[in-house]
Design a protein around this motif. Structure first.
Motif, PDB file in Angstrom:
ATOM      1  N   GLY A  50       0.779  -1.229   0.000  1.00 50.23           N
ATOM      2  CA  GLY A  50       0.000   0.000   0.000  1.00 50.23           C
ATOM      3  C   GLY A  50       0.807   1.274   0.000  1.00 50.23           C
ATOM      4  N   ALA A  51       2.129   1.190  -0.028  1.00 45.88           N
ATOM      5  CA  ALA A  51       2.988   2.377  -0.018  1.00 45.88           C
ATOM      6  C   ALA A  51       3.747   2.456  -1.333  1.00 45.88           C
ATOM      7  CB  ALA A  51       3.969   2.320   1.153  1.00 45.88           C
ATOM      8  N   ASP A  52       4.036   3.691  -1.760  1.00 48.41           N
ATOM      9  CA  ASP A  52       4.801   3.899  -2.986  1.00 48.41           C
ATOM     10  C   ASP A  52       6.301   3.931  -2.721  1.00 48.41           C
ATOM     11  OD1 ASP A  52       2.464   4.305  -4.723  1.00 48.41           O
ATOM     12  OD2 ASP A  52       2.177   6.122  -3.545  1.00 48.41           O
TER      13      ASP A  52
ATOM     14  N   GLU B  86      -3.737   4.941  13.947  1.00 54.99           N
ATOM     15  CA  GLU B  86      -4.391   6.166  13.486  1.00 54.99           C
ATOM     16  C   GLU B  86      -3.901   6.582  12.109  1.00 54.99           C
ATOM     17  OE1 GLU B  86      -6.907   7.236  15.224  1.00 54.99           O
ATOM     18  OE2 GLU B  86      -6.440   5.619  16.635  1.00 54.99           O
ATOM     19  N   THR B  87      -2.633   6.361  11.812  1.00 56.50           N
ATOM     20  CA  THR B  87      -2.078   6.798  10.524  1.00 56.50           C
ATOM     21  C   THR B  87      -1.837   5.629   9.565  1.00 56.50           C
ATOM     22  OG1 THR B  87       0.215   6.618  11.327  1.00 56.50           O
ATOM     23  CG2 THR B  87      -0.919   8.731  11.636  1.00 56.50           C
ATOM     24  N   ASP B  88      -1.950   4.412  10.052  1.00 60.56           N
ATOM     25  CA  ASP B  88      -1.550   3.245   9.248  1.00 60.56           C
ATOM     26  C   ASP B  88      -2.460   3.041   8.038  1.00 60.56           C
ATOM     27  OD1 ASP B  88       0.014   0.522   9.174  1.00 60.56           O
ATOM     28  OD2 ASP B  88      -2.106   0.035   8.888  1.00 60.56           O
ATOM     29  N   PHE B  89      -1.850   2.691   6.904  1.00 62.91           N
ATOM     30  CA  PHE B  89      -2.607   2.309   5.713  1.00 62.91           C
ATOM     31  C   PHE B  89      -2.093   0.985   5.150  1.00 62.91           C
ATOM     32  CE2 PHE B  89       0.473   5.684   4.706  1.00 62.91           C
ATOM     33  CZ  PHE B  89       1.348   5.024   3.859  1.00 62.91           C
TER      34      PHE B  89
ATOM     35  N   ALA C 259      -5.704  -2.515   6.789  1.00 64.89           N
ATOM     36  CA  ALA C 259      -6.479  -3.198   5.747  1.00 64.89           C
ATOM     37  C   ALA C 259      -6.553  -4.694   6.030  1.00 64.89           C
ATOM     38  CB  ALA C 259      -5.838  -2.944   4.387  1.00 64.89           C
ATOM     39  N   TRP C 260      -5.446  -5.271   6.516  1.00 67.18           N
ATOM     40  CA  TRP C 260      -5.423  -6.701   6.838  1.00 67.18           C
ATOM     41  C   TRP C 260      -6.259  -6.978   8.086  1.00 67.18           C
ATOM     42  CZ3 TRP C 260       0.637  -6.870   6.573  1.00 67.18           C
ATOM     43  CH2 TRP C 260       1.023  -6.570   5.266  1.00 67.18           C
TER      44      TRP C 260
ATOM     45  N   PHE D 113     -10.054  -9.403  11.098  1.00 67.91           N
ATOM     46  CA  PHE D 113     -10.404  -9.184  12.496  1.00 67.91           C
ATOM     47  C   PHE D 113     -11.668  -8.346  12.645  1.00 67.91           C
ATOM     48  CE2 PHE D 113      -8.867  -7.534  16.801  1.00 67.91           C
ATOM     49  CZ  PHE D 113      -9.223  -8.702  17.446  1.00 67.91           C
ATOM     50  N   GLY D 114     -11.872  -7.422  11.717  1.00 68.09           N
ATOM     51  CA  GLY D 114     -13.088  -6.615  11.729  1.00 68.09           C
ATOM     52  C   GLY D 114     -13.087  -5.429  12.663  1.00 68.09           C
TER      53      GLY D 114
END
Length: 395
Positions: free
Chosen positions: A56-58, A128-131, A135-136, A141-142
């Motif tokens: 997910g990161a460039d 809070e900042t994670d991308f 997602a996983w 886990f929901g």
């Protein structure tokens, strides 16, 4: 006269079982090499692509000299720890073209010193900042992790032998094992994840080897319209204490190695194919010489040249098919069971879907059968053109 070409072909194959077995074995070995090699290379390529796409990161930002460590942690399963000051995060945000940033800190467990589990990587991330991890988490886990909770990567769960979720000791702090992540196809499958709300408790026990303000890696999303390579170079130019890795460049060390392996594999396949085709030519040349009188009689009583040719092609196809199927079984077994003995592969999460395995098997089947037919084609055509009366007279 009515007769079954398939019946005659099968009967003829059984005439010389040893010679048939030799040709079947040769085709099986060829196909097994093809299937194993293709599975071996394709699975690694797929693993690299899946890992890169799921990050997910460039751009990845690491401490100077730790560029190769990023590959080892993210794409492989090696345990590495490397740190830089958290102030780097704000400096990266200021670089032109940077849209979003988040970070991770890597800790290493040591059995008997800090933890009640074998050595593994613990990934501390900011929810809070994670991308990347969020997602996983949502898939598996929901919900977000609470303080005092950890979640375990798919392969780590199996390797650590944690049969039931419960509580575990990490760095002298007791954590609740909240669940298991779905397989991601990255090195994170072998990690344990915790929210950075827990980092102060971990540091206070003095068993993690990390200081307050330490982070390991910064993930960067680039603004639309900006080139990740340019932004990457700008980050390195603005912050001398870091190195950068573009997502498209991840795994270059592994990929470059496998390009060499691919070349060796291709040469091996070509040589094995030539050898198998030559063996098929030799075997069917002998068959043609042995059965010239038999074929001449068949033609004399009304069998057409196309019937003769089809009979021999059926023999070739049956031998090629049996050898190919056997080779597919051997090659698939080797790719599943023996790939982990290679040092370069044992730390990479690799796997093939049933569809991919079917495609590779189909490739092996067509290649094995096709090479057998090509090798035998010349003697078969010669048999088709046989003059029956001359052959009977000579016999």
């Amino acid at each position: 006269m009515k007769f079954s070409l398939l019946t005659i072909a099968l009967r003829n194959i059984k005439r010389k079982p040893f010679r048939t077995a030799v040709l079947v074995t040769a085709i099986a070995l060829l196909v097994s090499i093809l299937v194993f090699g293709t599975s071996f290379l394709y699975s690694v390529k797929s693993a690299m692509e899946r890992a890169s796409n799921r990050l997910g990161a460039d751009v990845l930002v690491v401490p100077t000299g730790a560029r190769s460590f990023a590959d080892e942690v993210l794409l492989e399963t090696k345990i590495k720890v490397f740190y830089m000051d958290r102030s780097i995060l704000d400096r990266v945000r200021e670089v032109e073209g940077v849209s979003r940033v988040t970070y991770q800190t890597y800790l290493t467990t040591i059995l008997g010193l800090c933890c009640d589990i074998p050595p593994t990587t613990v990934v501390v991330f900011n929810q809070e900042t994670d991308f990347v991890v969020n997602a996983w988490l949502n898939e598996s886990f929901g919900r977000k992790l609470e303080k005092g909770e950890v979640i375990i990567g798919n392969e780590a769960f199996e390797n650590l032998g944690l049969l039931d979720v419960g509580r575990s000791l990490l760095f002298g702090v007791e954590f609740n094992i909240a669940g298991v992540l779905q397989k991601t196809g990255t090195g994170f499958d072998n990690a344990i994840f915790m929210n950075d709300e827990n980092i102060d408790d971990v540091i206070s026990r003095g068993k993690a080897g990390v200081k307050r303000g330490d982070i390991s890696l910064v993930f960067v999303k680039v603004k639309p319209g900006y080139d990740p390579y340019t932004v990457s170079r700008n980050i390195e130019g603005a912050i001398l204490e870091v190195d950068t890795v573009e997502r498209s460049s991840m795994g270059k060390r592994i990929i470059s190695t496998f390009k060499d392996v691919s070349s060796v594999f291709l040469i091996t396949i070509i040589l094995a194919s030539v050898l198998s085709a030559f063996l098929a030519w030799t075997v069917f040349s002998a068959i043609v010489n042995e059965r010239s009188r038999e074929v001449a009689i068949m033609k004399a009583i009304g069998a057409k040249g196309s019937h003769i040719m089809m009979m021999f092609i059926l023999e070739v196809m049956i031998i090629g098919a049996v050898g190919s199927l056997l080779g597919i079984e051997i090659g698939t077994f080797l790719s599943l069971k023996l790939s982990k003995i290679f040092g370069l592969l044992k730390d990479i999460s690799i796997s093939l879907s049933p569809v991919e395995q079917f495609r590779i098997g189909l490739l092996g089947f067509l290649a094995g059968t096709g090479i057998c037919i090509i090798g035998a084609l010349s003697p078969i055509i010669r048999m088709k053109r046989l003059d029956p009366y001359a052959a009977i007279k000579e016999a």
